[in-house]
Design an enzyme around this catalytic site. Structure first.
Site, mmCIF file in Angstrom:
data_model
loop_
_atom_site.group_PDB
_atom_site.id
_atom_site.type_symbol
_atom_site.label_atom_id
_atom_site.label_comp_id
_atom_site.label_asym_id
_atom_site.label_seq_id
_atom_site.Cartn_x
_atom_site.Cartn_y
_atom_site.Cartn_z
ATOM 1 C CG ASN A 1 -2.025 -1.212 1.832
ATOM 2 O OD1 ASN A 1 -3.373 -0.243 1.886
ATOM 3 N ND2 ASN A 1 -1.475 -2.187 1.776
ATOM 4 C CD1 TRP A 2 -3.006 4.693 4.799
ATOM 5 C CD2 TRP A 2 -4.973 6.344 4.638
ATOM 6 N NE1 TRP A 2 -2.898 6.477 4.997
ATOM 7 C CE2 TRP A 2 -3.502 7.277 4.928
ATOM 8 C CE3 TRP A 2 -5.794 7.031 4.523
ATOM 9 C CZ2 TRP A 2 -4.092 8.580 5.002
ATOM 10 C CZ3 TRP A 2 -6.738 8.210 4.594
ATOM 11 C CH2 TRP A 2 -5.498 9.551 4.249
ATOM 12 C CE LYS A 3 -1.515 -3.384 5.064
ATOM 13 N NZ LYS A 3 -0.428 -4.569 5.349
ATOM 14 C CG HIS B 1 -1.100 -6.261 -0.374
ATOM 15 N ND1 HIS B 1 -1.543 -6.961 1.028
ATOM 16 C CD2 HIS B 1 -0.309 -5.226 -0.002
ATOM 17 C CE1 HIS B 1 -0.701 -6.473 2.163
ATOM 18 N NE2 HIS B 1 0.052 -4.916 1.276
ATOM 19 C CD GLU C 1 -2.946 -6.974 4.642
ATOM 20 O OE1 GLU C 1 -3.692 -6.095 3.939
ATOM 21 O OE2 GLU C 1 -1.951 -7.170 5.552
ATOM 22 C CD GLU D 1 4.117 -4.517 0.237
ATOM 23 O OE1 GLU D 1 4.134 -4.297 0.893
ATOM 24 O OE2 GLU D 1 3.111 -5.476 0.842
ATOM 25 N N GLY E 1 3.734 -6.327 8.800
ATOM 26 C CA GLY E 1 2.916 -6.336 10.083
ATOM 27 C C GLY E 1 3.328 -7.327 10.794
ATOM 28 C CB SER F 1 7.722 -4.489 9.342
ATOM 29 O OG SER F 1 6.719 -4.871 10.399
ATOM 30 N N GLY G 1 2.369 0.164 5.697
ATOM 31 C CA GLY G 1 1.054 -0.537 6.490
ATOM 32 C C GLY G 1 1.212 0.699 7.099
ATOM 33 N N GLY G 2 1.109 -0.055 7.904
ATOM 34 C CA GLY G 2 1.000 0.528 9.954
ATOM 35 C C GLY G 2 1.706 1.858 9.791
HETATM 36 P P1 PGA Z 1 3.090 -3.483 7.640
HETATM 37 O O1 PGA Z 1 2.502 -3.500 5.826
HETATM 38 O O2 PGA Z 1 4.038 -1.667 6.772
HETATM 39 O O3 PGA Z 1 2.413 -2.716 8.420
HETATM 40 O O4 PGA Z 1 3.696 -4.792 7.526
HETATM 41 C C1 PGA Z 1 2.836 -3.262 4.549
HETATM 42 C C2 PGA Z 1 2.142 -3.352 3.588
HETATM 43 O O5 PGA Z 1 0.956 -4.607 4.271
HETATM 44 O O6 PGA Z 1 1.952 -3.127 2.078
#
Ligand code: PGA
Length: 256
Positions: A9-11, A96, A98, A168, A174, A214, A235-236
């Site tokens: 997930n490149w956000k 998600h 966010e 999640e 994050g 994470s 994500g990251g």
């Molecule tokens: P993260 O994000 O791996 O940076 O914790 C995961 C996500 O939000 O899908």
């Protein structure tokens, strides 16, 4: 029996050139076959077509980070599921944390999006998970159950053939804090039993349940070794090809 899946997930990251280069490197250096681990990346909307062109014909699938429930209409700033299919998406992430937090998405909104995505033949990755205070308050299962029943209201098992769940925990996204494999396994197993009560043993056994929060090369293997963890939403650590590819290898290794 379930093929693990790793989704990046490149956000809201990367430039167009960086997105193309990252997709190209993942495609070219991927050394695990799609029968071992499925791989997908979800770039920001403006780069979907460019990344699709890079990935076309290869083993890495394209996904989007959200999609609206309406097929079209006066929805300024939104993008429909048909549009995502049109630019080559196979996956869409829905609900998600966010989006729940910053776009005030409700379980009802998320339910409409899940139906619209599945209706268009997309594989929908439905995200669920508790916040830190909810975990501390001992209501993790209540929260996850509310999110699942809200989003899946009225859907039959057959309609959900293309459904994927991503557990999640919000406190792990994050933050560098990962749920321990045992903690994640507990919730994954709870989700699978919930699905089994609703749709029966066969459907629940087929369901892919990803872990997210994470995930890194050094924790993927022990997470993937858990019976009900079928890969990860990353994500990251999906923003660099080397680390992301190592996560894919570790997801495979954990299942052996
Ligand atoms: P993260 O994000 O791996 O940076 O914790 C995961 C996500 O939000 O899908």
């Amino acid at each position: 029996m379930r093929t693990p899946l790793v989704v990046g997930n490149w956000k809201m990251h990367l430039s167009r050139d960086e997105a193309g280069a990252l997709a190209g490197e993942i495609r070219n250096k991927l050394d695990i076959s799609p029968d071992q681990v499925g791989v997908a990346v979800c770039p920001p909307f403006p780069y979907l077509s460019a990344v699709h062109a890079v990935l076309a014909g290869g083993p890495v699938a394209l996904g989007a980070q959200d999609g609206h429930w309406a097929p079209q209409g006066a929805y300024t700033g939104w993008v429909s599921m048909q549009m995502l299919v049109d630019v080559g998406c196979r996956y869409v992430i829905i609900g998600h944390s966010e989006r729940r937090q910053f776009a005030q998405e409700t379980d009802t909104d998320i339910g409409k999006k899940v139906k619209a995505g599945l209706g268009q033949g997309l594989a929908v990755i439905l995200c669920v998970g508790e916040t830190g205070p909810e975990r501390d308050g001992g209501i993790t299962y209540d929260v996850v159950m509310r999110q699942l029943s809200g989003a899946l209201e009225g859907l039959s098992g057959a309609e959900c053939d293309n459904l994927i769940i991503a557990y999640e925990p919000v406190w792990a996204i994050g933050t560098g804090k990962t749920a321990t494999p045992a903690m994640a396994q507990e919730v994954h197993s709870f989700i699978r039993s919930w699905m089994e009560k609703r749709w029966g043993f066969g459907a629940a056994q087929k369901l892919i349940i990803l872990y997210g929060g994470s995930v890194k090369p050094d924790n993927m293997r022990t997470l993937a070794a858990m019976h009900d963890i079928d890969g990860a939403l990353v994500g990251g650590a999906s923003l660099g090809a080397q680390g992301f590819l190592e996560i894919v290898r570790q997801a495979d290794a954990g299942k052996r």
